[in-house]
Design a protein around this motif. Structure first.
Motif, short mmCIF file in Angstrom:
data_model
loop_
_atom_site.label_atom_id
_atom_site.label_comp_id
_atom_site.label_asym_id
_atom_site.label_seq_id
_atom_site.Cartn_x
_atom_site.Cartn_y
_atom_site.Cartn_z
N GLN A 60 1.71 16.20 -2.71
CA GLN A 60 2.92 15.39 -2.56
C GLN A 60 3.53 15.55 -1.18
N ILE A 61 3.56 16.77 -0.68
CA ILE A 61 4.13 17.01 0.65
C ILE A 61 3.36 16.23 1.70
N GLU A 62 2.05 16.30 1.65
CA GLU A 62 1.22 15.58 2.62
C GLU A 62 1.37 14.07 2.47
N MET A 63 1.37 13.60 1.24
CA MET A 63 1.50 12.16 1.01
C MET A 63 2.86 11.66 1.51
N HIS A 64 3.91 12.42 1.24
CA HIS A 64 5.23 12.00 1.69
C HIS A 64 5.32 11.98 3.21
N LYS A 65 4.63 12.89 3.85
CA LYS A 65 4.58 12.90 5.32
C LYS A 65 3.90 11.61 5.82
N GLN A 111 0.83 -1.20 0.00
CA GLN A 111 0.00 0.00 0.00
C GLN A 111 0.87 1.26 0.00
N VAL A 112 1.94 1.24 0.77
CA VAL A 112 2.87 2.38 0.80
C VAL A 112 3.48 2.58 -0.58
N ASP A 113 3.85 1.50 -1.23
CA ASP A 113 4.41 1.60 -2.59
C ASP A 113 3.38 2.22 -3.55
N LYS A 114 2.13 1.87 -3.36
CA LYS A 114 1.06 2.44 -4.18
C LYS A 114 0.94 3.94 -3.90
N PHE A 115 1.00 4.32 -2.62
CA PHE A 115 0.96 5.75 -2.28
C PHE A 115 2.11 6.50 -2.93
N LYS A 116 3.30 5.89 -2.92
CA LYS A 116 4.46 6.54 -3.54
C LYS A 116 4.23 6.79 -5.02
N ALA A 117 3.67 5.80 -5.71
CA ALA A 117 3.40 5.94 -7.13
C ALA A 117 2.37 7.05 -7.37
N GLU A 118 1.35 7.09 -6.53
CA GLU A 118 0.33 8.12 -6.67
C GLU A 118 0.90 9.51 -6.36
N ALA A 119 1.78 9.59 -5.40
CA ALA A 119 2.36 10.88 -5.01
C ALA A 119 3.14 11.50 -6.14
N THR A 161 -2.55 4.01 11.28
CA THR A 161 -1.91 5.02 10.44
C THR A 161 -2.21 4.76 8.96
N LEU A 162 -2.17 3.51 8.55
CA LEU A 162 -2.49 3.15 7.17
C LEU A 162 -3.94 3.50 6.85
N HIS A 163 -4.83 3.19 7.77
CA HIS A 163 -6.25 3.50 7.57
C HIS A 163 -6.44 5.01 7.43
N HIS A 164 -5.79 5.76 8.30
CA HIS A 164 -5.88 7.22 8.24
C HIS A 164 -5.37 7.74 6.89
N ALA A 165 -4.24 7.23 6.46
CA ALA A 165 -3.67 7.66 5.18
C ALA A 165 -4.60 7.29 4.02
N SER A 166 -5.12 6.09 4.05
CA SER A 166 -6.03 5.63 2.99
C SER A 166 -7.28 6.49 2.95
N LYS A 167 -7.82 6.78 4.11
CA LYS A 167 -9.02 7.61 4.21
C LYS A 167 -8.72 9.04 3.75
N HIS A 168 -7.58 9.54 4.16
CA HIS A 168 -7.17 10.89 3.81
C HIS A 168 -7.05 11.06 2.29
N PHE A 169 -6.53 10.03 1.64
CA PHE A 169 -6.33 10.12 0.20
C PHE A 169 -7.46 9.47 -0.59
N GLY A 170 -8.51 9.06 0.11
CA GLY A 170 -9.70 8.54 -0.56
C GLY A 170 -9.51 7.21 -1.23
N LYS A 171 -8.66 6.38 -0.66
CA LYS A 171 -8.38 5.07 -1.27
C LYS A 171 -9.08 3.98 -0.51
#
Length: 96
Positions: free
Chosen positions: A37-42, A21-29, A86-96
């Motif tokens: 990008q700043i928020e996603m990288h955080k 999932q983190v790798d997917k976030f990196k690709a999306e960022a 943290t993963l759930h929060h990130a996924s929710k934050h980015f709508g995934k």
């Protein structure tokens, strides 16, 4: 197979899923706007730190004796729950 070994494999698989999932976030960022990008990288950095901590605890568990398994299991479980949150929060934050 021992309960300890099965537990190790289960948590390892969960961390591997999280890494995917983190790798997917990196690709999306890479295709996002600078602010996004700043928020996603955080979020990615926080997830990677939690995963690193979890992997270290999992290694400690793997190296521990069967006698210490139950007490160490709680620490690994705590870190995994924090990582999942943290993963759930990130996924929710980015709508995934």
């Amino acid at each position: 197979m021992s309960d300890k070994k099965l537990y190790e494999q289960k948590i390892e698989a969960e961390f591997d899923t999280c890494k995917a999932q983190v790798d997917k976030f990196k690709a999306e960022a890479s295709g996002a706007s600078a602010d996004v990008q700043i928020e996603m990288h955080k979020q990615i950095k926080e997830l990677e730190e939690k995963m690193h901590e979890g992997k270290a605890k999992l290694k400690e568990l793997a190296d521990a004796s069967e006698d210490k398994f139950e007490s160490m299991k709680k620490g690994v479980e705590s870190i995994w729950q924090s990582t999942k949150s943290t993963l759930h929060h990130a996924s929710k934050h980015f709508g995934k």
